[in-house]
Design a protein around this motif. Sequence first.
Motif, PDB file in Angstrom:
ATOM      1  N   THR A  32       2.621  10.132 -16.464  1.00 34.34           N
ATOM      2  CA  THR A  32       4.016   9.717 -16.316  1.00 34.34           C
ATOM      3  C   THR A  32       4.317   9.427 -14.852  1.00 34.34           C
ATOM      4  OG1 THR A  32       4.763  11.995 -16.013  1.00 34.34           O
ATOM      5  CG2 THR A  32       4.756  11.143 -18.281  1.00 34.34           C
ATOM      6  N   ASP A  33       5.501   8.892 -14.624  1.00 38.03           N
ATOM      7  CA  ASP A  33       5.988   8.596 -13.269  1.00 38.03           C
ATOM      8  C   ASP A  33       4.980   7.767 -12.472  1.00 38.03           C
ATOM      9  OD1 ASP A  33       8.312  10.029 -13.806  1.00 38.03           O
ATOM     10  OD2 ASP A  33       7.455  11.900 -13.062  1.00 38.03           O
ATOM     11  N   LEU A  34       4.306   6.845 -13.143  1.00 38.95           N
ATOM     12  CA  LEU A  34       3.274   6.040 -12.495  1.00 38.95           C
ATOM     13  C   LEU A  34       3.894   4.950 -11.638  1.00 38.95           C
ATOM     14  CD1 LEU A  34       0.859   5.690 -15.518  1.00 38.95           C
ATOM     15  CD2 LEU A  34       0.497   7.082 -13.478  1.00 38.95           C
ATOM     16  N   ALA A  35       3.312   4.768 -10.470  1.00 39.15           N
ATOM     17  CA  ALA A  35       3.732   3.701  -9.568  1.00 39.15           C
ATOM     18  C   ALA A  35       2.491   3.022  -9.017  1.00 39.15           C
ATOM     19  CB  ALA A  35       4.578   4.263  -8.433  1.00 39.15           C
ATOM     20  N   ILE A  36       2.495   1.708  -9.056  1.00 40.91           N
ATOM     21  CA  ILE A  36       1.418   0.945  -8.434  1.00 40.91           C
ATOM     22  C   ILE A  36       1.832   0.698  -6.991  1.00 40.91           C
ATOM     23  CG2 ILE A  36       0.125  -1.213  -8.464  1.00 40.91           C
ATOM     24  CD1 ILE A  36       0.491  -1.239 -11.517  1.00 40.91           C
ATOM     25  N   THR A  37       1.006   1.149  -6.072  1.00 41.47           N
ATOM     26  CA  THR A  37       1.385   1.146  -4.657  1.00 41.47           C
ATOM     27  C   THR A  37       0.672   0.085  -3.845  1.00 41.47           C
ATOM     28  OG1 THR A  37      -0.338   2.725  -4.097  1.00 41.47           O
ATOM     29  CG2 THR A  37       1.801   3.631  -4.735  1.00 41.47           C
ATOM     30  N   SER A  38       0.025  -0.860  -4.507  1.00 40.34           N
ATOM     31  CA  SER A  38      -0.824  -1.815  -3.796  1.00 40.34           C
ATOM     32  C   SER A  38      -0.034  -2.716  -2.848  1.00 40.34           C
ATOM     33  CB  SER A  38      -1.619  -2.655  -4.788  1.00 40.34           C
ATOM     34  OG  SER A  38      -0.739  -3.269  -5.695  1.00 40.34           O
ATOM     35  N   THR A  39      -0.189  -2.406  -1.603  1.00 42.87           N
ATOM     36  CA  THR A  39       0.319  -3.231  -0.516  1.00 42.87           C
ATOM     37  C   THR A  39      -0.747  -3.172   0.563  1.00 42.87           C
ATOM     38  OG1 THR A  39       1.402  -1.411   0.636  1.00 42.87           O
ATOM     39  CG2 THR A  39       2.716  -2.576  -1.034  1.00 42.87           C
ATOM     40  N   ASN A  40      -0.505  -3.785   1.666  1.00 39.30           N
ATOM     41  CA  ASN A  40      -1.474  -3.701   2.756  1.00 39.30           C
ATOM     42  C   ASN A  40      -1.566  -2.291   3.322  1.00 39.30           C
ATOM     43  OD1 ASN A  40      -2.159  -6.362   2.532  1.00 39.30           O
ATOM     44  ND2 ASN A  40      -0.735  -7.049   4.106  1.00 39.30           N
ATOM     45  N   SER A  41      -0.570  -1.467   3.084  1.00 41.85           N
ATOM     46  CA  SER A  41      -0.584  -0.101   3.615  1.00 41.85           C
ATOM     47  C   SER A  41      -0.567   0.920   2.484  1.00 41.85           C
ATOM     48  CB  SER A  41       0.627   0.115   4.526  1.00 41.85           C
ATOM     49  OG  SER A  41       1.814  -0.082   3.778  1.00 41.85           O
ATOM     50  N   ASP A  42      -1.406   0.713   1.470  1.00 41.49           N
ATOM     51  CA  ASP A  42      -1.400   1.620   0.321  1.00 41.49           C
ATOM     52  C   ASP A  42      -2.096   2.946   0.597  1.00 41.49           C
ATOM     53  OD1 ASP A  42      -4.134   1.142   0.087  1.00 41.49           O
ATOM     54  OD2 ASP A  42      -3.978  -0.007  -1.746  1.00 41.49           O
ATOM     55  N   LEU A  43      -2.697   3.094   1.766  1.00 40.26           N
ATOM     56  CA  LEU A  43      -3.329   4.359   2.153  1.00 40.26           C
ATOM     57  C   LEU A  43      -4.355   4.833   1.121  1.00 40.26           C
ATOM     58  CD1 LEU A  43      -0.229   6.209   3.635  1.00 40.26           C
ATOM     59  CD2 LEU A  43      -1.977   4.917   4.854  1.00 40.26           C
ATOM     60  N   SER A  44      -5.169   3.919   0.646  1.00 42.97           N
ATOM     61  CA  SER A  44      -6.270   4.215  -0.281  1.00 42.97           C
ATOM     62  C   SER A  44      -5.819   4.711  -1.642  1.00 42.97           C
ATOM     63  CB  SER A  44      -7.249   5.217   0.327  1.00 42.97           C
ATOM     64  OG  SER A  44      -7.919   4.626   1.400  1.00 42.97           O
ATOM     65  N   ALA A  45      -4.608   4.422  -2.019  1.00 49.46           N
ATOM     66  CA  ALA A  45      -4.140   4.775  -3.354  1.00 49.46           C
ATOM     67  C   ALA A  45      -3.492   3.549  -3.964  1.00 49.46           C
ATOM     68  CB  ALA A  45      -3.136   5.913  -3.298  1.00 49.46           C
ATOM     69  N   ASP A  46      -3.939   3.184  -5.143  1.00 56.18           N
ATOM     70  CA  ASP A  46      -3.350   2.046  -5.831  1.00 56.18           C
ATOM     71  C   ASP A  46      -2.339   2.480  -6.883  1.00 56.18           C
ATOM     72  OD1 ASP A  46      -4.797   0.018  -4.433  1.00 56.18           O
ATOM     73  OD2 ASP A  46      -6.570   0.611  -5.560  1.00 56.18           O
ATOM     74  N   ILE A  47      -2.542   3.696  -7.417  1.00 58.16           N
ATOM     75  CA  ILE A  47      -1.649   4.221  -8.442  1.00 58.16           C
ATOM     76  C   ILE A  47      -1.396   5.697  -8.131  1.00 58.16           C
ATOM     77  CG2 ILE A  47      -1.364   4.697 -10.913  1.00 58.16           C
ATOM     78  CD1 ILE A  47      -3.561   2.462 -11.333  1.00 58.16           C
ATOM     79  N   VAL A  48      -0.141   6.099  -8.193  1.00 58.37           N
ATOM     80  CA  VAL A  48       0.207   7.513  -8.060  1.00 58.37           C
ATOM     81  C   VAL A  48       1.093   7.887  -9.237  1.00 58.37           C
ATOM     82  CG1 VAL A  48      -0.011   7.587  -5.545  1.00 58.37           C
ATOM     83  CG2 VAL A  48       2.192   7.016  -6.567  1.00 58.37           C
ATOM     84  N   GLY A  49       1.067   9.153  -9.592  1.00 60.73           N
ATOM     85  CA  GLY A  49       1.889   9.614 -10.697  1.00 60.73           C
ATOM     86  C   GLY A  49       1.578  11.052 -11.043  1.00 60.73           C
ATOM     87  N   LEU A  50       1.854  11.400 -12.273  1.00 64.91           N
ATOM     88  CA  LEU A  50       1.616  12.754 -12.766  1.00 64.91           C
ATOM     89  C   LEU A  50       0.789  12.693 -14.044  1.00 64.91           C
ATOM     90  CD1 LEU A  50       5.240  14.176 -12.425  1.00 64.91           C
ATOM     91  CD2 LEU A  50       3.308  14.588 -10.877  1.00 64.91           C
ATOM     92  N   THR A  51      -0.098  13.659 -14.218  1.00 56.11           N
ATOM     93  CA  THR A  51      -0.829  13.778 -15.475  1.00 56.11           C
ATOM     94  C   THR A  51       0.125  14.305 -16.537  1.00 56.11           C
ATOM     95  OG1 THR A  51      -1.550  16.031 -15.016  1.00 56.11           O
ATOM     96  CG2 THR A  51      -3.017  14.241 -14.276  1.00 56.11           C
ATOM     97  N   ALA A  52      -0.328  14.318 -17.773  1.00 57.86           N
ATOM     98  CA  ALA A  52       0.519  14.786 -18.875  1.00 57.86           C
ATOM     99  C   ALA A  52       1.000  16.218 -18.667  1.00 57.86           C
ATOM    100  CB  ALA A  52      -0.238  14.674 -20.195  1.00 57.86           C
TER     101      ALA A  52
END
Length: 137
Positions: free
Chosen positions: A36-56
Amino acid sequence: RLRKCEREGVMAAMDAMTWREFERHIAALCERDGCTDLAITSTNSDLSADIVGLTADGRGLVVQCKSFAPFRPVQSGDMQKFIGMARLEYRADVAIFVTTSTFTQAATDLAARHGVTAVHRGLLEAWSSGVKLQALR
């Protein structure tokens, strides 16, 4: 695109995706597996994370996606950067590095030592075909 998988195969469809489509595909797999609460963070400054969120079950999740040609493995340096950012910047409980390729032995060893789930081409195909990713259970 995933409808195309039925005709051409899961990996052929993913190989044809743009990197943005690939990230959305991985986010959809995470959501399918209860995240849940997934966000795609892909920008030039994503800091090595493309997706952040919470597991079930509420654990912090960070995912790095690399859509590489099958013959181009993920190198140790990519894994090192991800491990550092996943743990220090994002304080993730669950760190997943997904590639359409493979990982070098050094990258695989690092992932194992630091609790990162390294999703290579074969595991990605299974995950995309309906198998729930162990790290998200």
